[in-house]
Each structure stands twice: as structure tokens, then as C-alpha cells.
Design a protein around this motif. Structure first.
Motif, PDB file in Angstrom:
ATOM      1  N   ARG A  63     -21.999  21.420  -8.265  1.00 19.89           N
ATOM      2  CA  ARG A  63     -20.605  21.865  -8.373  1.00 19.89           C
ATOM      3  C   ARG A  63     -20.508  23.088  -9.281  1.00 19.89           C
ATOM      4  NH1 ARG A  63     -15.891  17.921  -7.845  1.00 19.89           N
ATOM      5  NH2 ARG A  63     -14.560  19.448  -6.900  1.00 19.89           N
ATOM      6  N   ALA A  64     -21.255  23.102 -10.370  1.00 22.58           N
ATOM      7  CA  ALA A  64     -21.248  24.254 -11.276  1.00 22.58           C
ATOM      8  C   ALA A  64     -21.739  25.506 -10.549  1.00 22.58           C
ATOM      9  CB  ALA A  64     -22.104  23.971 -12.499  1.00 22.58           C
ATOM     10  N   LEU A  65     -22.794  25.355  -9.745  1.00 18.23           N
ATOM     11  CA  LEU A  65     -23.312  26.485  -8.979  1.00 18.23           C
ATOM     12  C   LEU A  65     -22.274  26.956  -7.960  1.00 18.23           C
ATOM     13  CD1 LEU A  65     -25.599  28.413  -8.235  1.00 18.23           C
ATOM     14  CD2 LEU A  65     -26.450  26.648  -6.676  1.00 18.23           C
ATOM     15  N   ASP A  66     -21.611  26.003  -7.289  1.00 15.11           N
ATOM     16  CA  ASP A  66     -20.567  26.344  -6.323  1.00 15.11           C
ATOM     17  C   ASP A  66     -19.445  27.140  -6.989  1.00 15.11           C
ATOM     18  OD1 ASP A  66     -19.201  26.193  -3.741  1.00 15.11           O
ATOM     19  OD2 ASP A  66     -17.847  24.776  -4.757  1.00 15.11           O
ATOM     20  N   TYR A  67     -18.996  26.683  -8.157  1.00 14.66           N
ATOM     21  CA  TYR A  67     -17.939  27.397  -8.881  1.00 14.66           C
ATOM     22  C   TYR A  67     -18.399  28.799  -9.275  1.00 14.66           C
ATOM     23  CZ  TYR A  67     -15.141  23.126  -9.342  1.00 14.66           C
ATOM     24  OH  TYR A  67     -14.393  22.020  -9.097  1.00 14.66           O
ATOM     25  N   LYS A  68     -19.637  28.898  -9.728  1.00 16.94           N
ATOM     26  CA  LYS A  68     -20.172  30.202 -10.127  1.00 16.94           C
ATOM     27  C   LYS A  68     -20.198  31.160  -8.941  1.00 16.94           C
ATOM     28  CE  LYS A  68     -24.089  32.487 -12.218  1.00 16.94           C
ATOM     29  NZ  LYS A  68     -25.475  32.407 -12.611  1.00 16.94           N
ATOM     30  N   GLN A  69     -20.634  30.663  -7.777  1.00 19.45           N
ATOM     31  CA  GLN A  69     -20.687  31.510  -6.587  1.00 19.45           C
ATOM     32  C   GLN A  69     -19.282  31.917  -6.143  1.00 19.45           C
ATOM     33  OE1 GLN A  69     -22.944  28.916  -4.043  1.00 19.45           O
ATOM     34  NE2 GLN A  69     -24.896  29.841  -4.627  1.00 19.45           N
ATOM     35  N   ARG A  70     -18.346  30.997  -6.207  1.00 20.52           N
ATOM     36  CA  ARG A  70     -16.962  31.330  -5.847  1.00 20.52           C
ATOM     37  C   ARG A  70     -16.381  32.373  -6.798  1.00 20.52           C
ATOM     38  NH1 ARG A  70     -13.750  26.303  -3.377  1.00 20.52           N
ATOM     39  NH2 ARG A  70     -15.447  25.307  -2.303  1.00 20.52           N
ATOM     40  N   LEU A  71     -16.682  32.234  -8.072  1.00 18.07           N
ATOM     41  CA  LEU A  71     -16.201  33.199  -9.053  1.00 18.07           C
ATOM     42  C   LEU A  71     -16.787  34.581  -8.793  1.00 18.07           C
ATOM     43  CD1 LEU A  71     -14.468  33.636 -11.540  1.00 18.07           C
ATOM     44  CD2 LEU A  71     -16.427  32.967 -12.938  1.00 18.07           C
ATOM     45  N   GLU A  72     -18.052  34.639  -8.409  1.00 14.36           N
ATOM     46  CA  GLU A  72     -18.681  35.926  -8.089  1.00 14.36           C
ATOM     47  C   GLU A  72     -18.009  36.578  -6.882  1.00 14.36           C
ATOM     48  OE1 GLU A  72     -22.811  34.960  -7.614  1.00 14.36           O
ATOM     49  OE2 GLU A  72     -23.137  34.785  -9.775  1.00 14.36           O
ATOM     50  N   VAL A  73     -17.688  35.774  -5.867  1.00 16.42           N
ATOM     51  CA  VAL A  73     -17.006  36.314  -4.679  1.00 16.42           C
ATOM     52  C   VAL A  73     -15.608  36.801  -5.056  1.00 16.42           C
ATOM     53  CG1 VAL A  73     -16.094  35.738  -2.397  1.00 16.42           C
ATOM     54  CG2 VAL A  73     -18.361  34.950  -3.060  1.00 16.42           C
ATOM     55  N   LEU A  74     -14.913  36.028  -5.899  1.00 14.26           N
ATOM     56  CA  LEU A  74     -13.576  36.444  -6.341  1.00 14.26           C
ATOM     57  C   LEU A  74     -13.647  37.743  -7.132  1.00 14.26           C
ATOM     58  CD1 LEU A  74     -10.543  35.973  -6.646  1.00 14.26           C
ATOM     59  CD2 LEU A  74     -11.055  34.565  -8.647  1.00 14.26           C
ATOM     60  N   ASN A  75     -14.593  37.854  -8.042  1.00 14.83           N
ATOM     61  CA  ASN A  75     -14.748  39.092  -8.814  1.00 14.83           C
ATOM     62  C   ASN A  75     -15.060  40.273  -7.907  1.00 14.83           C
ATOM     63  OD1 ASN A  75     -14.156  38.060 -11.350  1.00 14.83           O
ATOM     64  ND2 ASN A  75     -16.265  37.435 -11.720  1.00 14.83           N
ATOM     65  N   ALA A  76     -15.893  40.048  -6.900  1.00 19.13           N
ATOM     66  CA  ALA A  76     -16.199  41.124  -5.949  1.00 19.13           C
ATOM     67  C   ALA A  76     -14.947  41.515  -5.168  1.00 19.13           C
ATOM     68  CB  ALA A  76     -17.307  40.679  -4.994  1.00 19.13           C
ATOM     69  N   ALA A  77     -14.149  40.532  -4.772  1.00 22.09           N
ATOM     70  CA  ALA A  77     -12.921  40.813  -4.032  1.00 22.09           C
ATOM     71  C   ALA A  77     -11.941  41.606  -4.897  1.00 22.09           C
ATOM     72  CB  ALA A  77     -12.276  39.513  -3.549  1.00 22.09           C
ATOM     73  N   ILE A  78     -11.864  41.274  -6.176  1.00 14.21           N
ATOM     74  CA  ILE A  78     -10.994  42.031  -7.093  1.00 14.21           C
ATOM     75  C   ILE A  78     -11.498  43.465  -7.213  1.00 14.21           C
ATOM     76  CG2 ILE A  78     -10.269  42.270  -9.510  1.00 14.21           C
ATOM     77  CD1 ILE A  78     -10.190  39.182  -9.621  1.00 14.21           C
ATOM     78  N   ALA A  79     -12.804  43.632  -7.320  1.00 15.64           N
ATOM     79  CA  ALA A  79     -13.386  44.976  -7.445  1.00 15.64           C
ATOM     80  C   ALA A  79     -13.156  45.818  -6.196  1.00 15.64           C
ATOM     81  CB  ALA A  79     -14.876  44.869  -7.744  1.00 15.64           C
ATOM     82  N   GLU A  80     -13.005  45.181  -5.035  1.00 15.46           N
ATOM     83  CA  GLU A  80     -12.789  45.905  -3.780  1.00 15.46           C
ATOM     84  C   GLU A  80     -11.372  46.467  -3.643  1.00 15.46           C
ATOM     85  OE1 GLU A  80     -15.840  43.040  -1.255  1.00 15.46           O
ATOM     86  OE2 GLU A  80     -13.707  42.952  -0.864  1.00 15.46           O
ATOM     87  N   LEU A  81     -10.453  45.962  -4.448  1.00 17.86           N
ATOM     88  CA  LEU A  81      -9.068  46.433  -4.352  1.00 17.86           C
ATOM     89  C   LEU A  81      -8.969  47.896  -4.777  1.00 17.86           C
ATOM     90  CD1 LEU A  81      -7.170  43.418  -5.966  1.00 17.86           C
ATOM     91  CD2 LEU A  81      -7.154  44.072  -3.550  1.00 17.86           C
ATOM     92  N   PRO A  82      -8.017  48.630  -4.191  1.00 26.62           N
ATOM     93  CA  PRO A  82      -7.770  49.991  -4.681  1.00 26.62           C
ATOM     94  C   PRO A  82      -7.380  49.925  -6.162  1.00 26.62           C
ATOM     95  CG  PRO A  82      -6.611  49.590  -2.612  1.00 26.62           C
ATOM     96  CD  PRO A  82      -7.168  48.286  -3.053  1.00 26.62           C
TER      97      PRO A  82
END
Length: 148
Positions: free
Chosen positions: A78-97
């Protein structure tokens, strides 16, 4: 309901109890606004559930030597799953204009209102709302496969 209660099992229980209560009540009385009544019952049951969980947590905190209490720590998976989700969220935030990202972060992380953000950035409240909606739509599309 899952977001509010913190887990899907509790949410399922509250939803089932809600429909049982509404069904039992509707057989005996005419309800003027069924949708409002349904939401009120669900809200009250969710509050009751959260109160029971808080009381249970106080009992457990008062007697930490209880052996049958499950661990509150997340499993490694579960900790790994949360970490991976957080990485995807951070990448999605970085993709915003840049402007959209700034508006979103000021709103969600700093807790500023749309009006406050508009004043700070020199843009209209309407434009702030558009940036927030654009960010949310981007996250919905980007994170669709990760949501339960």
C-alpha cells in the motif's frame, strides 16, 4: 461517501443502511422531497459512523496494550501504491501550463479563494475558475486509471 469515510467498506455499509432506512420509512409515510431525504439520511449515518470510529479510537488509545487491534501502519504494498500515485499526481501537476499550475496550487494547497487568487495574480475571478476547472479536468484524464 468513500472519500468522506476513508474506506470503501464503511461507505458501502452506510449506503446500504441508508437505503434500508429510506425504504422502511417510505412504506409508512409520504416524503415530500425523496432526494433531499435520502441525502440527509446518508449524511446522518455517515456522521454516526465517524463518531463511532472516533469513540473506538479513544478506547484503543486509552488501552494501547490490546493485542487484537490491527496495525495502523500501511502495508509495504500500500505504501508503494501511494508513492506511485503521488509521483503520477506530481507529474500531472508539472504538466499544467504555468499560470494554470500556479492558480491550482494557490487554491488547493494554500487554500486561497478564487477572489484572493485573482487579486494576487491580477486576473479575473472567472479566469481563476477556468484555470481550476482546466486543472481538474487534466487530473481526471491523467489519473483515471489510478482511482478506485
Amino acid at each position: 461517501m468513500t472519500r468522506r469515510l476513508g474506506n470503501s467498506a464503511a461507505a458501502s455499509d452506510v449506503v446500504q443502511d441508508t437505503f434500508l432506512r429510506v425504504y422502511a420509512t417510505s412504506a409508512n409515510a409520504e416524503i415530500a422531497s425523496p432526494a433531499a431525504y435520502l441525502f440527509r439520511v446518508a449524511d446522518n449515518l455517515a456522521i454516526d459512523h465517524m463518531r463511532q470510529e472516533a469513540a473506538r479510537a479513544r478506547v484503543i488509545a486509552a488501552d494501547p496494550d490490546q493485542e487484537d487491534v490491527p496495525s495502523r501502519e500501511a502495508s509495504p504494498e500500500r505504501a508503494l501504491d501511494y508513492k506511485q500515485r503521488l509521483e503520477v499526481l506530481n507529474a500531472a501537476i508539472a504538466e499544467l501550463p504555468p499560470k494554470c499550475r500556479e492558480v491550482f496550487l494557490l487554491h488547493k494547497y494554500d487554500g486561497l479563494s478564487h477572489s484572493e487568487i485573482g487579486e494576487r495574480l491580477g486576473i479575473t475571478r472567472s479566469m481563476v475558475e477556468k484555470h481550476v476547472m482546466k486543472a481538474l479536468a487534466h487530473f481526471r484524464d491523467r489519473l483515471a486509471g489510478l482511482l478506485d
